[in-house]
Enzyme design. Structure first.
Site, PDB file in Angstrom:
ATOM      1  N   SER A  84       0.857  -1.195   0.000  1.00 36.68           N
ATOM      2  CA  SER A  84       0.000   0.000   0.000  1.00 36.68           C
ATOM      3  C   SER A  84       0.891   1.242   0.000  1.00 36.68           C
ATOM      4  CB  SER A  84      -0.939  -0.032   1.210  1.00 36.68           C
ATOM      5  OG  SER A  84      -1.825   1.065   1.189  1.00 36.68           O
ATOM      6  N   THR A  85       0.866   2.037   1.057  1.00 34.77           N
ATOM      7  CA  THR A  85       1.643   3.272   1.107  1.00 34.77           C
ATOM      8  C   THR A  85       3.127   2.992   0.862  1.00 34.77           C
ATOM      9  OG1 THR A  85       0.088   4.087   2.768  1.00 34.77           O
ATOM     10  CG2 THR A  85       2.149   5.299   2.509  1.00 34.77           C
ATOM     11  N   MET A 111       0.213   1.154   5.250  1.00 29.90           N
ATOM     12  CA  MET A 111      -0.451   1.368   6.526  1.00 29.90           C
ATOM     13  C   MET A 111      -1.594   0.363   6.674  1.00 29.90           C
ATOM     14  SD  MET A 111      -2.515   4.922   5.907  1.00 29.90           S
ATOM     15  CE  MET A 111      -3.805   5.094   4.688  1.00 29.90           C
ATOM     16  N   ASP A 122      -3.872  -5.004   6.133  1.00 35.55           N
ATOM     17  CA  ASP A 122      -4.385  -5.851   5.061  1.00 35.55           C
ATOM     18  C   ASP A 122      -3.356  -6.920   4.677  1.00 35.55           C
ATOM     19  OD1 ASP A 122      -6.022  -6.836   3.046  1.00 35.55           O
ATOM     20  OD2 ASP A 122      -5.324  -5.382   1.562  1.00 35.55           O
ATOM     21  N   HIS A 165      -2.841  -1.180  -3.175  1.00 36.08           N
ATOM     22  CA  HIS A 165      -3.990  -0.320  -2.894  1.00 36.08           C
ATOM     23  C   HIS A 165      -3.916   0.938  -3.744  1.00 36.08           C
ATOM     24  CE1 HIS A 165      -4.143  -2.165   1.434  1.00 36.08           C
ATOM     25  NE2 HIS A 165      -4.548  -3.011   0.498  1.00 36.08           N
TER      26      HIS A 165
END
Length: 361
Positions: free
Chosen positions: A181-182, A302, A305, A208
């Protein structure tokens, strides 16, 4: 208090963003109307985090970001449009050193800002905790010079250089699954660009991102990888030598059709918070392959998941790799996997490709 600098040429957006963060109660907010003004404000204000619009007069967001990361390194969250051009510019910003991005909603901003607010605040709060290291910035600039700037010099697929280490036949089908993600796009660069063209298992990626961003992400990766990279927008057979990027704003599921493994874009399941869901991807694969034939990799991002599903995968006999805290932009997802005892090993991002080849080949 969190010192936040909002860099935005639209007076309306400055007002709305200022209201959002002032209402939180723990932000001190300053404003700049363009990149040139932002550089002047940063030197005195010393923000903990910056939100930076991409399209601005005098000095655009990418030029400003490059100056920030060289002169006053601090966490930056880009504010981007939901267009293909906006996606490509945002991916370039992430390569230059931005921590994360937020996509502007379509239509009247003043009517849709409430929808944007929770995710924006969450992203900015998370970014404010990131410590930008100059050594990391140097590594990103080297990768940028190799992959983004001289795109016209990239070799045709058949002539691309790849690691000299030979691939041995694994003797069984399997799947590698990567969740991030991030901070994910630069981490994906570091891992996927180091896999050789003969890599024996297909690789499925859940990053994401909005739907308008994952297509450009796949195209960008395809230019720097020895493997073929594509976005999964419809039912797609999984083949060795290929990397499959999940379509944004949806989930990716692994299934079996006519004796072959396929990946499919499925409507996002609201039982999962983040999309494309890493948890759902891993659990779907476990229904169709033995755990021993699955490798899960959880990298920077973050939240949590993928952590529970990959912990279950390891317990069932699968193999999992968590990115090490020292290289992750945000050690949320991989850190949670480690906390659950679900990581078979913990590796710095630059070590993951070699570790993966040791396991699969």
């Amino acid at each position: 208090m969190i010192r936040l600098l909002i860099v935005e040429d639209s007076a309306l957006m400055r007002k709305l963003l200022g209201q959002i963060f002032s209402a939180e109660g723990d932000f001190t907010v300053e404003f700049a109307r363009d990149g040139a003004e932002a550089l002047k404000v940063i030197s005195g204000f010393q923000p903990d985090v910056v939100t930076l619009d991409i399209h601005m007069p005098l000095m655009d967001g990418l030029v400003c970001l490059d100056r920030i990361m060289l002169e006053h390194p601090c966490p930056v969250v880009m504010v981007s449009s939901l267009t293909e051009e906006g996606a490509e510019e945002t991916l370039a910003a992430l390569e230059i050193g931005a921590v994360d991005f937020i996509a502007k909603p379509g239509g009247a901003i003043s009517l849709s800002i409430d929808e944007l607010t929770p995710r924006l605040v969450e992203k900015v709060r998370t970014a404010a905790t990131v410590r930008i290291r100059r050594s990391r910035r140097l590594a990103e600039r080297v990768r940028l010079a190799q992959t983004i700037l001289p795109q016209q010099a990239i070799l045709p697929r058949g002539r691309r250089d790849s690691p000299a280490r030979p691939i041995r036949q694994a003797g069984r089908p399997g799947i590698v699954m990567i969740g991030t993600s991030t901070g994910g796009p630069p981490a994906l660069d570091a891992v996927l660009a180091n896999l050789p063209s003969g890599f024996d298992w297909p690789v499925v990626v859940a990053q994401h991102m909005p739907a308008s961003f994952t297509g450009p992400l796949a195209k960008r990766l395809d230019k720097i990888c020895a493997l073929t990279v594509s976005e999964v927008a419809q039912q797609t057979r999984l083949e060795p030598g290929n990397i499959y990027v999940a379509k944004g704003d949806a989930d990716i599921v692994i299934a079996s059709r006519a004796g072959s493994l396929v990946a499919m874009a499925a409507p996002s399941d609201q039982a999962y918070r983040w999309h494309p869901s890493v948890d759902r991807m891993v659990r779907s694969a476990m229904k169709h392959l033995p755990a021993a034939d699955l490798v899960g990799i959880l990298m920077t991002g973050m939240g949590n998941d993928g952590a529970a599903a990959m912990a279950d995968l390891r317990s069932a006999g699968g193999y999992t790799i968590a990115e090490a805290e020292e290289t992750a932009v945000v050690w949320g997802m991989p850190g949670e996997l480690v906390r659950l005892g679900g990581a078979s090993e913990i590796r710095r991002v630059e070590e993951i490709a070699a570790s993966l080849m040791d396991r699969v080949c």
